[in-house]
Design a protein around this motif. Sequence first.
Motif, PDB file in Angstrom:
ATOM      1  N   ARG A 197       0.813  -1.211   0.000  1.00 29.33           N
ATOM      2  CA  ARG A 197       0.000   0.000   0.000  1.00 29.33           C
ATOM      3  C   ARG A 197       0.848   1.262   0.000  1.00 29.33           C
ATOM      4  NH1 ARG A 197      -3.908   1.147   5.106  1.00 29.33           N
ATOM      5  NH2 ARG A 197      -1.870   0.953   6.136  1.00 29.33           N
ATOM      6  N   ALA A 198       2.035   1.187   0.618  1.00 26.39           N
ATOM      7  CA  ALA A 198       2.875   2.383   0.737  1.00 26.39           C
ATOM      8  C   ALA A 198       4.307   1.983   1.016  1.00 26.39           C
ATOM      9  CB  ALA A 198       2.359   3.293   1.855  1.00 26.39           C
ATOM     10  N   VAL A 199       5.217   2.924   0.787  1.00 26.50           N
ATOM     11  CA  VAL A 199       6.609   2.762   1.189  1.00 26.50           C
ATOM     12  C   VAL A 199       6.931   3.872   2.181  1.00 26.50           C
ATOM     13  CG1 VAL A 199       7.444   4.150  -0.763  1.00 26.50           C
ATOM     14  CG2 VAL A 199       9.022   2.629   0.428  1.00 26.50           C
ATOM     15  N   THR A 200       7.664   3.525   3.224  1.00 27.60           N
ATOM     16  CA  THR A 200       8.113   4.515   4.198  1.00 27.60           C
ATOM     17  C   THR A 200       9.631   4.615   4.119  1.00 27.60           C
ATOM     18  OG1 THR A 200       6.262   4.200   5.720  1.00 27.60           O
ATOM     19  CG2 THR A 200       8.297   5.099   6.645  1.00 27.60           C
ATOM     20  N   TYR A 201      10.111   5.818   3.815  1.00 24.32           N
ATOM     21  CA  TYR A 201      11.546   6.070   3.874  1.00 24.32           C
ATOM     22  C   TYR A 201      11.900   6.317   5.346  1.00 24.32           C
ATOM     23  CZ  TYR A 201      11.532   6.787  -1.203  1.00 24.32           C
ATOM     24  OH  TYR A 201      11.405   6.630  -2.552  1.00 24.32           O
ATOM     25  N   ASN A 202      12.681   5.417   5.908  1.00 26.86           N
ATOM     26  CA  ASN A 202      13.113   5.537   7.299  1.00 26.86           C
ATOM     27  C   ASN A 202      14.525   6.114   7.295  1.00 26.86           C
ATOM     28  OD1 ASN A 202      13.173   5.139  10.139  1.00 26.86           O
ATOM     29  ND2 ASN A 202      14.312   3.242   9.836  1.00 26.86           N
ATOM     30  N   ILE A 203      14.606   7.413   7.487  1.00 26.61           N
ATOM     31  CA  ILE A 203      15.880   8.116   7.296  1.00 26.61           C
ATOM     32  C   ILE A 203      16.560   8.391   8.632  1.00 26.61           C
ATOM     33  CG2 ILE A 203      16.965  10.220   6.396  1.00 26.61           C
ATOM     34  CD1 ILE A 203      14.555  10.421   4.453  1.00 26.61           C
ATOM     35  N   ILE A 204      17.814   7.975   8.726  1.00 24.33           N
ATOM     36  CA  ILE A 204      18.686   8.413   9.816  1.00 24.33           C
ATOM     37  C   ILE A 204      19.657   9.402   9.194  1.00 24.33           C
ATOM     38  CG2 ILE A 204      20.432   7.737  11.499  1.00 24.33           C
ATOM     39  CD1 ILE A 204      19.071   5.062  11.775  1.00 24.33           C
ATOM     40  N   ARG A 205      19.503  10.639   9.584  1.00 22.73           N
ATOM     41  CA  ARG A 205      20.298  11.699   8.960  1.00 22.73           C
ATOM     42  C   ARG A 205      21.737  11.661   9.467  1.00 22.73           C
ATOM     43  NH1 ARG A 205      18.474  16.895   6.962  1.00 22.73           N
ATOM     44  NH2 ARG A 205      16.496  16.633   8.065  1.00 22.73           N
ATOM     45  N   LYS A 206      22.677  11.709   8.532  1.00 17.13           N
ATOM     46  CA  LYS A 206      24.085  11.814   8.901  1.00 17.13           C
ATOM     47  C   LYS A 206      24.374  13.249   9.311  1.00 17.13           C
ATOM     48  CE  LYS A 206      25.605   8.276   5.599  1.00 17.13           C
ATOM     49  NZ  LYS A 206      26.394   8.030   4.376  1.00 17.13           N
ATOM     50  N   SER A 207      25.095  13.393  10.393  1.00 17.71           N
ATOM     51  CA  SER A 207      25.413  14.724  10.884  1.00 17.71           C
ATOM     52  C   SER A 207      26.310  15.476   9.907  1.00 17.71           C
ATOM     53  CB  SER A 207      26.108  14.642  12.244  1.00 17.71           C
ATOM     54  OG  SER A 207      26.498  15.936  12.683  1.00 17.71           O
ATOM     55  N   ARG A 208      26.076  16.778   9.806  1.00 26.10           N
ATOM     56  CA  ARG A 208      26.914  17.623   8.966  1.00 26.10           C
ATOM     57  C   ARG A 208      27.891  18.452   9.802  1.00 26.10           C
ATOM     58  NH1 ARG A 208      23.812  20.584   4.256  1.00 26.10           N
ATOM     59  NH2 ARG A 208      25.891  20.351   3.337  1.00 26.10           N
ATOM     60  N   LEU A 209      27.963  18.122  11.112  1.00 28.43           N
ATOM     61  CA  LEU A 209      28.942  18.790  11.961  1.00 28.43           C
ATOM     62  C   LEU A 209      30.355  18.373  11.549  1.00 28.43           C
ATOM     63  CD1 LEU A 209      27.275  18.318  15.480  1.00 28.43           C
ATOM     64  CD2 LEU A 209      27.247  20.371  14.041  1.00 28.43           C
ATOM     65  N   LYS A 210      31.252  19.302  11.515  1.00 32.54           N
ATOM     66  CA  LYS A 210      32.631  19.031  11.105  1.00 32.54           C
ATOM     67  C   LYS A 210      33.521  18.811  12.327  1.00 32.54           C
ATOM     68  CE  LYS A 210      31.636  19.655   6.756  1.00 32.54           C
ATOM     69  NZ  LYS A 210      31.567  18.499   5.829  1.00 32.54           N
ATOM     70  N   GLN A 211      34.487  17.908  12.175  1.00 36.58           N
ATOM     71  CA  GLN A 211      35.433  17.649  13.259  1.00 36.58           C
ATOM     72  C   GLN A 211      36.456  18.770  13.348  1.00 36.58           C
ATOM     73  OE1 GLN A 211      37.342  13.846  12.977  1.00 36.58           O
ATOM     74  NE2 GLN A 211      38.090  13.884  15.088  1.00 36.58           N
ATOM     75  N   GLY A 212      36.665  19.254  14.567  1.00 36.01           N
ATOM     76  CA  GLY A 212      37.639  20.313  14.784  1.00 36.01           C
ATOM     77  C   GLY A 212      39.052  19.836  14.515  1.00 36.01           C
ATOM     78  N   LYS A 213      39.928  20.752  14.186  1.00 33.64           N
ATOM     79  CA  LYS A 213      41.311  20.412  13.827  1.00 33.64           C
ATOM     80  C   LYS A 213      42.005  19.620  14.915  1.00 33.64           C
ATOM     81  CE  LYS A 213      45.666  22.504  12.281  1.00 33.64           C
ATOM     82  NZ  LYS A 213      46.381  23.769  11.974  1.00 33.64           N
ATOM     83  N   ASP A 214      41.815  20.004  16.171  1.00 29.85           N
ATOM     84  CA  ASP A 214      42.476  19.332  17.288  1.00 29.85           C
ATOM     85  C   ASP A 214      41.498  18.503  18.116  1.00 29.85           C
ATOM     86  OD1 ASP A 214      44.980  20.501  16.665  1.00 29.85           O
ATOM     87  OD2 ASP A 214      44.338  22.381  17.618  1.00 29.85           O
ATOM     88  N   GLU A 215      40.322  18.224  17.569  1.00 30.07           N
ATOM     89  CA  GLU A 215      39.285  17.494  18.297  1.00 30.07           C
ATOM     90  C   GLU A 215      39.486  15.988  18.131  1.00 30.07           C
ATOM     91  OE1 GLU A 215      34.454  17.982  18.836  1.00 30.07           O
ATOM     92  OE2 GLU A 215      35.308  18.209  16.824  1.00 30.07           O
ATOM     93  N   LEU A 243       1.720   3.930  -2.646  1.00 31.71           N
ATOM     94  CA  LEU A 243       2.134   3.320  -3.901  1.00 31.71           C
ATOM     95  C   LEU A 243       0.913   3.035  -4.768  1.00 31.71           C
ATOM     96  CD1 LEU A 243       4.755   0.746  -2.591  1.00 31.71           C
ATOM     97  CD2 LEU A 243       5.254   2.801  -3.916  1.00 31.71           C
ATOM     98  N   SER A 244       1.091   3.166  -6.069  1.00 35.58           N
ATOM     99  CA  SER A 244       0.020   2.913  -7.033  1.00 35.58           C
ATOM    100  C   SER A 244       0.394   1.718  -7.897  1.00 35.58           C
ATOM    101  CB  SER A 244      -0.208   4.145  -7.920  1.00 35.58           C
ATOM    102  OG  SER A 244      -0.931   3.803  -9.083  1.00 35.58           O
ATOM    103  N   ILE A 245      -0.464   0.700  -7.910  1.00 39.99           N
ATOM    104  CA  ILE A 245      -0.191  -0.479  -8.718  1.00 39.99           C
ATOM    105  C   ILE A 245      -0.145  -0.130 -10.202  1.00 39.99           C
ATOM    106  CG2 ILE A 245      -2.626  -1.170  -8.934  1.00 39.99           C
ATOM    107  CD1 ILE A 245      -1.612  -4.104  -8.667  1.00 39.99           C
ATOM    108  N   HIS A 246      -0.933   0.866 -10.605  1.00 39.36           N
ATOM    109  CA  HIS A 246      -0.951   1.276 -12.014  1.00 39.36           C
ATOM    110  C   HIS A 246       0.352   1.981 -12.393  1.00 39.36           C
ATOM    111  CE1 HIS A 246      -5.139   0.124 -12.116  1.00 39.36           C
ATOM    112  NE2 HIS A 246      -5.387   0.904 -11.079  1.00 39.36           N
ATOM    113  N   GLU A 247       0.884   2.823 -11.499  1.00 37.02           N
ATOM    114  CA  GLU A 247       2.145   3.508 -11.786  1.00 37.02           C
ATOM    115  C   GLU A 247       3.315   2.520 -11.828  1.00 37.02           C
ATOM    116  OE1 GLU A 247       2.460   6.542  -8.824  1.00 37.02           O
ATOM    117  OE2 GLU A 247       1.279   8.003  -9.973  1.00 37.02           O
ATOM    118  N   VAL A 248       3.317   1.548 -10.912  1.00 40.73           N
ATOM    119  CA  VAL A 248       4.384   0.546 -10.901  1.00 40.73           C
ATOM    120  C   VAL A 248       4.316  -0.307 -12.169  1.00 40.73           C
ATOM    121  CG1 VAL A 248       5.286  -1.516  -9.738  1.00 40.73           C
ATOM    122  CG2 VAL A 248       4.573   0.477  -8.384  1.00 40.73           C
ATOM    123  N   HIS A 249       3.106  -0.707 -12.561  1.00 35.92           N
ATOM    124  CA  HIS A 249       2.943  -1.506 -13.784  1.00 35.92           C
ATOM    125  C   HIS A 249       3.420  -0.720 -14.999  1.00 35.92           C
ATOM    126  CE1 HIS A 249       0.673  -3.142 -17.281  1.00 35.92           C
ATOM    127  NE2 HIS A 249       1.016  -4.290 -16.728  1.00 35.92           N
TER     128      HIS A 249
END
Length: 315
Positions: A197-215, A243-249
Amino acid sequence: MKPLWTFKKGITQSFTREFRKCKMHCRLRYVEGWTPKVEPLYFRFGHLFHHILQHAYLENKAYSPPVIAEMAEKYLQNWEETQKKLFFGVQAKQKAENEFLIHMAKRILTMYFQYRFEDFINKKWLHTEAEFKVPYNGTFLRGCIDGMYLENDHLEIMDHKCLAVFNTEDLVQLLPHDTQINLYAFAAYKLTGKFPRAVTYNIIRKSRLKQGKDESDIAYSTRICQDVAERPAHYFIRIRVPLSIHEVHEWITKQLSALLAEIYNWEQTGYSPYPYNEDALITKYGRSDFYELIVNGNTNNYFQRDKVFPELEGE
């Protein structure tokens, strides 16, 4: 050299993506079996998280921090053993990256299971990592569905994604044209007799925080985990699309059939790498996996595997 891939062995969504991106890349990866020796950290991140989620949903159990840490350690130990067998060693940098991943998995997935506790109450899980091999037009449609479950007696699909940047509107609008989801919907119907009937995107977002030079790595991962704790809704996202069976077909009979005819002709005419796509060599994400091999002819950082789709158990 005997080709590793033939049309009769089947296609995956990754194969079709590579073929459309660049025939040179597709030939190197699938026909000749060339593989980079070093798996990038972001791939290991995604594979590790997929592995733990797969088992949690299979057991219908939200894992505790010690269980998550144990699973992460075992998974990465096996990864290191494979590296040793293939390349006679594991780099110190890779070992440090794996320690970083264990710390991240333990903290972030603990928060994920707390945030998504209803998954283990309201859903009847039928399959996780459901491998499929569906015959179609002289080949096989192959892949692995992250999750299938019943909700109110209706079949639905879950697709786990670890992404840093995405656009929700684009994901929804592009769904009727998405190779992966159309293949999954068709395969789910073949496996269960029910159209999802449907698809669920289960997203775990990757952090965009940058590592400090001396961290240090530990300080950096702790800072990321603190950000996840403060903003769980930012990092754990669900996008459910009917989801649509007609679109997938329509996609199967028009888009996929035309693509398979092109791939079959490519095989029959000798897997020509030309014309290759020079724009695929350097993208917004950096150099392609095969930059050194294509541009400089350097094979030092590659090996040739003996399985065309090693990620599938049926190989």
